[in-house]
Write a protein that holds these residues in place. Structure first.
Motif, PDB file in Angstrom:
ATOM      1  N   LEU A  10       0.822  -1.205   0.000  1.00 14.68           N
ATOM      2  CA  LEU A  10       0.000   0.000   0.000  1.00 14.68           C
ATOM      3  C   LEU A  10       0.860   1.260   0.000  1.00 14.68           C
ATOM      4  CD1 LEU A  10      -2.047  -2.200   0.884  1.00 14.68           C
ATOM      5  CD2 LEU A  10      -3.123  -0.477   2.333  1.00 14.68           C
ATOM      6  N   ARG A  11       0.365   2.282  -0.688  1.00 18.47           N
ATOM      7  CA  ARG A  11       0.956   3.605  -0.677  1.00 18.47           C
ATOM      8  C   ARG A  11       0.059   4.519   0.154  1.00 18.47           C
ATOM      9  NH1 ARG A  11       0.317   2.142  -5.684  1.00 18.47           N
ATOM     10  NH2 ARG A  11      -1.199   3.811  -6.054  1.00 18.47           N
ATOM     11  N   ILE A  12       0.650   5.249   1.096  1.00 17.62           N
ATOM     12  CA  ILE A  12      -0.100   6.146   1.971  1.00 17.62           C
ATOM     13  C   ILE A  12       0.412   7.567   1.737  1.00 17.62           C
ATOM     14  CG2 ILE A  12      -0.777   6.654   4.338  1.00 17.62           C
ATOM     15  CD1 ILE A  12      -1.717   3.907   3.349  1.00 17.62           C
ATOM     16  N   ALA A  13      -0.462   8.418   1.191  1.00 14.76           N
ATOM     17  CA  ALA A  13      -0.091   9.795   0.860  1.00 14.76           C
ATOM     18  C   ALA A  13      -0.201  10.680   2.098  1.00 14.76           C
ATOM     19  CB  ALA A  13      -0.993  10.325  -0.240  1.00 14.76           C
ATOM     20  N   TYR A  14       0.793  11.564   2.277  1.00 18.32           N
ATOM     21  CA  TYR A  14       0.762  12.452   3.429  1.00 18.32           C
ATOM     22  C   TYR A  14       1.277  13.840   3.056  1.00 18.32           C
ATOM     23  CZ  TYR A  14       5.809  11.461   4.011  1.00 18.32           C
ATOM     24  OH  TYR A  14       7.159  11.331   3.826  1.00 18.32           O
ATOM     25  N   GLU A  15       1.018  14.797   3.944  1.00 19.30           N
ATOM     26  CA  GLU A  15       1.452  16.177   3.739  1.00 19.30           C
ATOM     27  C   GLU A  15       1.957  16.728   5.069  1.00 19.30           C
ATOM     28  OE1 GLU A  15      -0.100  20.330   1.640  1.00 19.30           O
ATOM     29  OE2 GLU A  15      -1.540  18.735   2.111  1.00 19.30           O
ATOM     30  N   VAL A  16       3.016  17.531   5.003  1.00 18.25           N
ATOM     31  CA  VAL A  16       3.694  18.039   6.197  1.00 18.25           C
ATOM     32  C   VAL A  16       3.516  19.551   6.298  1.00 18.25           C
ATOM     33  CG1 VAL A  16       5.881  18.138   7.452  1.00 18.25           C
ATOM     34  CG2 VAL A  16       5.421  16.218   5.895  1.00 18.25           C
ATOM     35  N   PRO A  24       6.310  16.478  16.930  1.00 15.97           N
ATOM     36  CA  PRO A  24       5.624  15.720  15.872  1.00 15.97           C
ATOM     37  C   PRO A  24       4.180  15.405  16.249  1.00 15.97           C
ATOM     38  CG  PRO A  24       7.145  14.309  17.075  1.00 15.97           C
ATOM     39  CD  PRO A  24       7.380  15.699  17.576  1.00 15.97           C
ATOM     40  N   LEU A  25       3.267  15.717  15.333  1.00 14.30           N
ATOM     41  CA  LEU A  25       1.838  15.481  15.543  1.00 14.30           C
ATOM     42  C   LEU A  25       1.237  14.875  14.283  1.00 14.30           C
ATOM     43  CD1 LEU A  25      -0.902  15.773  17.005  1.00 14.30           C
ATOM     44  CD2 LEU A  25      -0.986  18.147  16.181  1.00 14.30           C
ATOM     45  N   LEU A  26       0.624  13.707  14.420  1.00 19.62           N
ATOM     46  CA  LEU A  26      -0.011  13.000  13.310  1.00 19.62           C
ATOM     47  C   LEU A  26      -1.520  13.120  13.423  1.00 19.62           C
ATOM     48  CD1 LEU A  26       0.674  11.048  10.883  1.00 19.62           C
ATOM     49  CD2 LEU A  26       0.111   9.180  12.458  1.00 19.62           C
ATOM     50  N   LEU A  27      -2.187  13.565  12.342  1.00 24.25           N
ATOM     51  CA  LEU A  27      -3.639  13.709  12.294  1.00 24.25           C
ATOM     52  C   LEU A  27      -4.231  12.595  11.440  1.00 24.25           C
ATOM     53  CD1 LEU A  27      -3.964  17.568  11.682  1.00 24.25           C
ATOM     54  CD2 LEU A  27      -4.092  16.347  13.869  1.00 24.25           C
ATOM     55  N   ILE A  28      -5.214  11.871  11.982  1.00 25.43           N
ATOM     56  CA  ILE A  28      -5.808  10.715  11.298  1.00 25.43           C
ATOM     57  C   ILE A  28      -7.261  11.025  10.963  1.00 25.43           C
ATOM     58  CG2 ILE A  28      -6.182   8.241  11.372  1.00 25.43           C
ATOM     59  CD1 ILE A  28      -4.061   8.009  13.506  1.00 25.43           C
ATOM     60  N   SER A  29      -7.640  10.760   9.733  1.00 19.61           N
ATOM     61  CA  SER A  29      -8.928  11.192   9.198  1.00 19.61           C
ATOM     62  C   SER A  29     -10.056  10.196   9.448  1.00 19.61           C
ATOM     63  CB  SER A  29      -8.801  11.454   7.693  1.00 19.61           C
ATOM     64  OG  SER A  29      -7.790  12.407   7.437  1.00 19.61           O
ATOM     65  N   GLY A  50       3.295  25.004  18.241  1.00 17.78           N
ATOM     66  CA  GLY A  50       4.574  24.346  18.508  1.00 17.78           C
ATOM     67  C   GLY A  50       4.760  22.981  17.873  1.00 17.78           C
ATOM     68  N   PHE A  51       3.845  22.581  16.974  1.00 20.97           N
ATOM     69  CA  PHE A  51       3.927  21.244  16.384  1.00 20.97           C
ATOM     70  C   PHE A  51       4.447  21.286  14.949  1.00 20.97           C
ATOM     71  CE2 PHE A  51       0.498  20.838  19.545  1.00 20.97           C
ATOM     72  CZ  PHE A  51       0.944  19.736  20.255  1.00 20.97           C
ATOM     73  N   GLN A  52       5.070  20.191  14.525  1.00 17.33           N
ATOM     74  CA  GLN A  52       5.186  19.875  13.114  1.00 17.33           C
ATOM     75  C   GLN A  52       4.066  18.881  12.832  1.00 17.33           C
ATOM     76  OE1 GLN A  52       8.491  17.507  11.527  1.00 17.33           O
ATOM     77  NE2 GLN A  52       8.537  18.788   9.696  1.00 17.33           N
ATOM     78  N   VAL A  53       3.238  19.183  11.866  1.00 14.51           N
ATOM     79  CA  VAL A  53       1.982  18.453  11.665  1.00 14.51           C
ATOM     80  C   VAL A  53       2.021  17.648  10.377  1.00 14.51           C
ATOM     81  CG1 VAL A  53      -0.517  18.697  11.379  1.00 14.51           C
ATOM     82  CG2 VAL A  53       0.726  20.258  12.908  1.00 14.51           C
ATOM     83  N   VAL A  54       1.545  16.420  10.463  1.00 14.18           N
ATOM     84  CA  VAL A  54       1.366  15.586   9.278  1.00 14.18           C
ATOM     85  C   VAL A  54      -0.081  15.122   9.229  1.00 14.18           C
ATOM     86  CG1 VAL A  54       1.932  13.383   8.174  1.00 14.18           C
ATOM     87  CG2 VAL A  54       3.754  14.794   9.139  1.00 14.18           C
ATOM     88  N   ARG A  55      -0.715  15.356   8.096  1.00 14.87           N
ATOM     89  CA  ARG A  55      -2.034  14.781   7.831  1.00 14.87           C
ATOM     90  C   ARG A  55      -1.866  13.779   6.688  1.00 14.87           C
ATOM     91  NH1 ARG A  55      -5.346  19.769   4.692  1.00 14.87           N
ATOM     92  NH2 ARG A  55      -3.947  19.833   2.879  1.00 14.87           N
TER      93      ARG A  55
END
Length: 292
Positions: A10-16, A24-29, A50-55
């Motif tokens: 699987l390929r999982i697309a993300y944006e920073v 580090p903060l991960l957002l899950i949809s 104060g976060f670096q965010v990835v969705r």
């Protein structure tokens, strides 16, 4: 910055968003949602906190791999016979961890909304060393708790999701109709924002009803997490709206009760969405979680 993580085939697309020095903060949809459900402006609020965010796009959403052609059982069948589901939340949690790996993050703060909250809970259960804190929003620890919307809302939502969408404008209109059903009665609907999300989501990948059915089967097949959540020893925040018709408030209360030391924030007038006026407050609540 955009990227692609790999989890098996699987390929999982993300944006920073934000600089590498942020927490580090991960957002899950959520189900039937692309990463766009967390607008760039909301991600910016979190960066400023104060976060670096990835969705990222879950499997069967957006630019991530779609299991096209794989049939999904109905939720009842999936609940009674979990092996009938094409995948489960533990597999989707593995996708989230693959994004952490792609970012080079040994651990991160993990937050999710609705099904995304369930996946976030599962990441914390299955991969406790990778989670600095857990934020579960508009979610539940069990598909049996608080997940029965009013019949009128359920019928209307089912019809909307099953209706074919043939253009970006149709997708924008459907998105507005969905938010009117499940959104926050205590806050004005930001129709321009919702329409823009619908258009962009269509341009990235048009709606595919079977994909949502596969995600719902994963939820139904994944059982009750309360016992496992009771073993967590990480900072936890539960955010819920007292006007949520899709995940009733008791779902949020049950999540908070299951996690030792979890803090529950119940917003008056908030439904099954994240209204713009609450973005600064939500970002502030997440930023106040203890950090290593």
């Amino acid at each position: 910055m955009t990227g692609t993580a790999r989890h098996g085939d699987l390929r999982i697309a993300y944006e920073v968003f934000g600089p590498p020095g942020g927490e580090p903060l991960l957002l899950i949809s959520a189900t039937d949602a692309q990463m766009l459900m967390y607008p760039a402006e909301f991600c910016t609020e979190l960066v400023e906190a104060g976060f670096q965010v990835v969705r990222f796009d879950n499997r069967d959403a957006g630019l991530s791999t779609h299991l096209t052609g794989v049939r999904a059982p109905g939720p009842l069948v999936a609940a009674l016979r979990p092996s009938s589901a094409p995948y489960r939340l533990t597999d989707m949690a593995g996708d989230a961890v693959a994004v952490l790996d792609a970012m080079g993050w040994e651990s991160a703060h993990v937050a999710g909304t609705s099904m995304g909250g369930m996946i976030a809970q599962t990441v914390a259960i299955d991969h406790p060393g990778r989670v600095r804190s857990l934020t579960s929003m508009s979610s539940t620890p069990s598909v049996r708790i608080g997940t029965r919307p009013p019949l009128k809302v359920l019928r209307a939502m089912t019809a909307l999701l099953a209706r074919p969408v043939r253009s970006a404008e149709e997708a924008a209109g459907r998105e507005v109709a969905i938010y009117r059903l499940m959104g926050s009665p205590g806050y004005p609907l930001d129709e321009d924002l919702v329409r823009s999300i619908g258009r962009e989501a269509y341009d990235r990948h048009p709606p595919e009803p079977e994909a949502g059915l596969r995600q719902r089967a994963a939820v139904a097949a994944s059982g009750d997490r309360r016992k496992s959540l009771g073993g967590l020893r990480i900072p936890a925040l539960v955010i819920h709206g007292d006007a949520d018709v899709m995940m009733r408030p008791k779902a949020g209360r049950a999540t908070a009760a299951a996690i030792p030391g979890a803090r529950l924030v119940m917003y008056p007038g908030m439904g099954h969405d994240l209204p713009r006026p609450l973005w600064p407050s939500v970002a502030g609540e997440i930023s106040r979680l203890p950090r290593p």
